[in-house]
Each structure stands twice: as C-alpha cells, then as structure tokens.
Design a protein around this motif. Structure first.
Motif, PDB file in Angstrom:
ATOM      1  N   VAL A 237     -84.971 -16.014 -36.229  1.00 11.65           N
ATOM      2  CA  VAL A 237     -86.250 -15.365 -36.530  1.00 11.65           C
ATOM      3  C   VAL A 237     -87.076 -15.247 -35.254  1.00 11.65           C
ATOM      4  CG1 VAL A 237     -88.464 -15.654 -37.735  1.00 11.65           C
ATOM      5  CG2 VAL A 237     -86.318 -16.124 -38.933  1.00 11.65           C
ATOM      6  N   GLY A 238     -87.610 -14.051 -35.014  1.00 13.89           N
ATOM      7  CA  GLY A 238     -88.468 -13.824 -33.861  1.00 13.89           C
ATOM      8  C   GLY A 238     -87.740 -13.338 -32.632  1.00 13.89           C
TER       9      GLY A 238
ATOM     10  N   ILE B 256     -82.172  -0.372 -41.122  1.00 11.58           N
ATOM     11  CA  ILE B 256     -82.078  -1.827 -40.968  1.00 11.58           C
ATOM     12  C   ILE B 256     -82.999  -2.469 -42.000  1.00 11.58           C
ATOM     13  CG2 ILE B 256     -82.419  -3.816 -39.456  1.00 11.58           C
ATOM     14  CD1 ILE B 256     -81.851  -2.066 -37.074  1.00 11.58           C
ATOM     15  N   HIS B 257     -82.429  -3.391 -42.787  1.00 13.74           N
ATOM     16  CA  HIS B 257     -83.227  -4.144 -43.757  1.00 13.74           C
ATOM     17  C   HIS B 257     -84.076  -5.188 -43.028  1.00 13.74           C
ATOM     18  CE1 HIS B 257     -80.524  -3.389 -47.541  1.00 13.74           C
ATOM     19  NE2 HIS B 257     -80.567  -2.328 -46.754  1.00 13.74           N
TER      20      HIS B 257
ATOM     21  N   SER C 286     -86.864  -7.095 -34.507  1.00 15.72           N
ATOM     22  CA  SER C 286     -87.171  -8.524 -34.461  1.00 15.72           C
ATOM     23  C   SER C 286     -87.332  -9.039 -35.889  1.00 15.72           C
ATOM     24  CB  SER C 286     -88.460  -8.769 -33.662  1.00 15.72           C
ATOM     25  OG  SER C 286     -88.721 -10.155 -33.551  1.00 15.72           O
ATOM     26  N   PRO C 287     -86.394  -9.848 -36.385  1.00 19.44           N
ATOM     27  CA  PRO C 287     -86.469 -10.310 -37.785  1.00 19.44           C
ATOM     28  C   PRO C 287     -87.644 -11.262 -38.013  1.00 19.44           C
ATOM     29  CG  PRO C 287     -84.720 -11.454 -36.612  1.00 19.44           C
ATOM     30  CD  PRO C 287     -85.222 -10.400 -35.681  1.00 19.44           C
ATOM     31  N   GLN C 288     -88.269 -11.087 -39.177  1.00 18.57           N
ATOM     32  CA  GLN C 288     -89.408 -11.923 -39.536  1.00 18.57           C
ATOM     33  C   GLN C 288     -89.050 -12.996 -40.564  1.00 18.57           C
ATOM     34  OE1 GLN C 288     -92.318 -11.366 -37.753  1.00 18.57           O
ATOM     35  NE2 GLN C 288     -90.861  -9.992 -36.729  1.00 18.57           N
TER      36      GLN C 288
END
Length: 438
Positions: free
Chosen positions: A340-341, A361-362, A400-402
C-alpha cells in the motif's frame, strides 16, 4: 428330343401341337404316287423349309425389338444430346468462374490451410490468402518450454563504443496457457521478443537474422532514425530474405517507452508475435519518472483453431479467441506484488495489430504521466481508471494502491478476458493480479 428342349428362361418347352392336316387334291395325290423313299425325302424337305421360314420370322421379330434398328439413335438425336451436354458444361464452367478465382494455381496457394469460416470472394488474391493462412507446422524450429516467459532483458555487447544486439526471427511453438500452444513468429525464441533497454544518446547496432520462411524487416516504432534504418519493406529497404541478414545502426535521440516490430506483411508477422519492448532511459536521471516498481504491458490477440494458428484480424473467420499480456493469458499472466502506498509505473504498449483495448485497474485511479514516449509536464498530467490502448500507442501511468488485497488489471471488453470464450479462475486473456500487501 424336341419335347425336352428348354426355353431361354430355363423352363422345359412344351411339345409342339400337331397342325390339323388339309385334304390333298387329286393332283397332290398323283404326286405322291412315287416310292415311299421319295415321299420321305420330300417330307423332310418340307419340314426343313417350314422350320427355316419360322426361324427367319423369329429373327425379323427380334430385329424389330430394343436391339434393332428401330431403336438406334438418329443423327439429329445424337447432335441434340451433344449440343445440350456442351451447353451444360459451359454453364457449369461459367458458374465456377463467377464464384472462384480460376487464375490461382498451386504456386500461388498450394498447401495453404485457410481459417474456417473465412469469407473469400472470387477476387481474393493469392497474396491475401498467404497472409491469412495458418502457420505451417513444418517451419517450426524450436519448441519453448511451457513455462517460458517472453520480454526477457537482452544484454548488449560493446564494440568500439557501439552497443550491439543480435536478433533472430524464427517460427516456434509457444504456450500461452499450459494447455494451449500456438505457432508463433518470434524474436530470439520468445513472445514478446526480448526487452531492449537503452540510454538516450547511445549508438546502437542491431544484427538481424531471418530464419522465417518469408522476408521480414524491423521498424523502430516512435524513434527518430535515419530513413534507411526505419524498416518499411520495399520502401526504405529491401526485405531481409529467408536465411538473410541485415544490420540497423543509429543513435538514440529520445527517451521514453517505444517498441520494435516487423514491417513486412505486418498484418501477419506482427499478429503472430514479431514485436518487443524498447525502453529508453533519459540521459539525465533527474528526468526519469519516479516509481518503486515498473510493469511493462504488451498486448496481443491470437487466433488458434483445431491446432492451427492464424494471424488474428478484424475479419470473419480470423477473429481472435485468445488474448495475451506479455505472451501469456490469465491465469498464466504474471502477478505483481507491492505494498500500500508504493508507486507502480505501468508502461502500456499497443503491440497488438488490430484491436483497441480499454485497460482498467481496480482499486483506484492512476495518473497518466507520458504518452507515446513523451513525458507530460506536471500541469498536463491527468487521472483516469481506464485508458484505451490502440495499436501502436503507448501510455505510461502511475498507480498507487490505497487498500490491501488482490486488484485486477484487465481489458474492459469482457470477451477479451476469456480463453476461447471460457473464464478460468475468474477470468482469462488480458488480465493480471496486482497483489497488494498492507
């Protein structure tokens, strides 16, 4: 003995009935006044004469039957039948010529296996048939392991300050999923071809050997090069013949995401796998796009039917039924692990030759930071969660995944996330998993 003779049908002939006698005249009586032997001879002669006349009458009756002259074709009848036969033959030839190109011979299309269901009109040229025909299994020179991966880095050797790369085009067997093999055109025995990473300002030399059964060239998509190094067959260079070799040499003047691909019979050769990523780093590292990880996405469509591989095209009979990212269909596509991040730089490359793929992108939007090898200034960057990648286009995005979890990257044309119309483990085709840890 006559009572025991057989008819032609096989049944015994019945005894002949005696004809009723006639009363002789006096003259006839006088004629019989001779010896008994004379009378006997005359009787025998009379009987022979009567039998002979009966036989002649039978033959005459047979002659008037089916084998006789009364049933023989006359000259006008023969002429009529001959004329009608010629007319029918001419009509058949005219019909065939109206629906089939009779000018094509074995030298043009001999031995070709054409796609099932493909619509071919009478004016379809032989060259078009050769472009759309199945890959000949006899031309395969290498069978890649089922676990083999494409897009592998290709290291250069330095000769006199020039970075030298060797590329060889050939026909191989390649697994897009464990159970599905295609016959592919490949650079250096992999699909996609090896990844080439350069630095802005490099002088490079590519020695290209052609082991394909047909001529080929290489185009350096998006790069500024001398015209004679650009690659279009029969326009800026003679195509490289089977067994031939050609050297490309130029100085790299740009930085960004590019790719290389065949530029001879492109609708066939590129569609069968002749392409690869070409990444150019900026000479000044400060200009590089900052990211924790990098993912290259090269898109492709395949048409595999009953063991034959055809180039996929937007035409009846050659529509694709498999789709790949970097040479593999989900669930055989790679899984990307990150946290994450973290920032993931995704380089979308439109290496496919026929279809547009809206890539999604999901787990949140991404930021478009470069297009077609040109880095966007901060003020021009924009956010999206789906971007359509057309053939030849390139997009660099930062995601950037949250939230932790398994997030999908996939094409949003649903058929393109199946394998031969079937979903496996939740999808197929143009799909991969971004595995995000807390």
């Amino acid at each position: 003995m006559r009572d025991h003779e057989m008819h032609a049908g096989g049944s015994p002939r019945k005894p002949a009935k005696k004809r009723p006698g006639r009363v002789p005249s006096r003259a006839a009586a006088k004629g019989r006044a001779g010896t008994s032997s004379e009378a006997g001879h005359e009787g025998m002669a009379g009987m022979a004469g009567m039998d002979g006349m009966a036989g002649m009458a039978g033959m005459t009756a047979m002659a008037s039957g089916p084998a006789g002259g009364a049933y023989r074709a006359t000259t006008p009848q023969v002429a009529s039948i001959s004329f009608l036969s010629v007319v029918a033959l001419a009509a058949a030839l005219a019909f065939s010529a109206s629906s089939t190109n009779l000018s094509l011979g074995a030298r043009d299309v001999g031995g070709l296996v054409m796609p099932p269901g493909m619509i071919m009109t009478r004016d379809t040229p032989g060259q078009a048939m050769r472009d759309m025909a199945a890959v000949d299994p006899a031309t395969v020179s290498y069978r890649a392991p089922a676990t083999a991966r494409g897009d592998q880095p290709l290291e250069a050797r330095v000769e006199g300050g020039v970075k030298v790369f060797d590329l060889r085009a050939s026909v191989i067997e390649w697994n897009i999923v464990p159970y599905e093999r295609v016959l592919a055109y490949a650079f250096n025995r992999q699909v996609p071809g090896p990844r080439i990473t350069l630095t802005e300002g490099d002088r490079v030399r590519f020695n290209v050997t052609n082991d394909l059964p047909e001529p080929t060239t290489i185009h350096w998509h998006g790069l500024i090069v001398p015209n004679q190094m650009d690659g279009p067959a029969a326009i800026t260079q003679d195509p490289i013949p089977p067994g031939g070799r050609f050297t490309y040499e130029f100085v790299v003047q740009q930085a960004g995401t590019f790719f290389y691909h065949s530029h001879a019979d492109v609708d066939r050769q590129q569609a069968l796998g002749l392409y690869g990523a070409l990444i150019v780093e900026p000479k000044d590292p400060a200009r590089a796009i900052s990211a924790d990880q990098e993912l290259v996405i090269q898109l492709q469509e395949w048409n595999e039917r009953e063991g034959y591989t055809y180039p996929a095209m937007p035409m009846e009979g050659v529509m694709p039924n498999f789709f790949t990212i970097n040479g593999k269909s989900y669930p055989s596509t790679e899984t990307v692990n990150l946290k994450v991040g973290e920032k993931l730089l995704v380089r979308f490359i439109g290496s496919q030759s026929a279809f547009i793929h809206p890539m999604h992108i999901h787990g949140g939007p991404f930021t478009v930071v470069a297009t077609d090898g040109v880095t966007l200034p901060e003020s021009a960057r924009y956010e999206k969660d789906t971007i359509s990648v057309a053939p030849g286009e390139r997009y660099d995005v930062i995601w950037s995944p949250q939230e932790p979890g398994k997030w999908l990257l996939h094409c949003h044309i649903n058929h393109h996330t199946t394998n031969n119309n079937v979903e496996e483990q939740g999808g197929g085709g143009l799909m991969l998993v971004l595995n995000v840890a807390p």
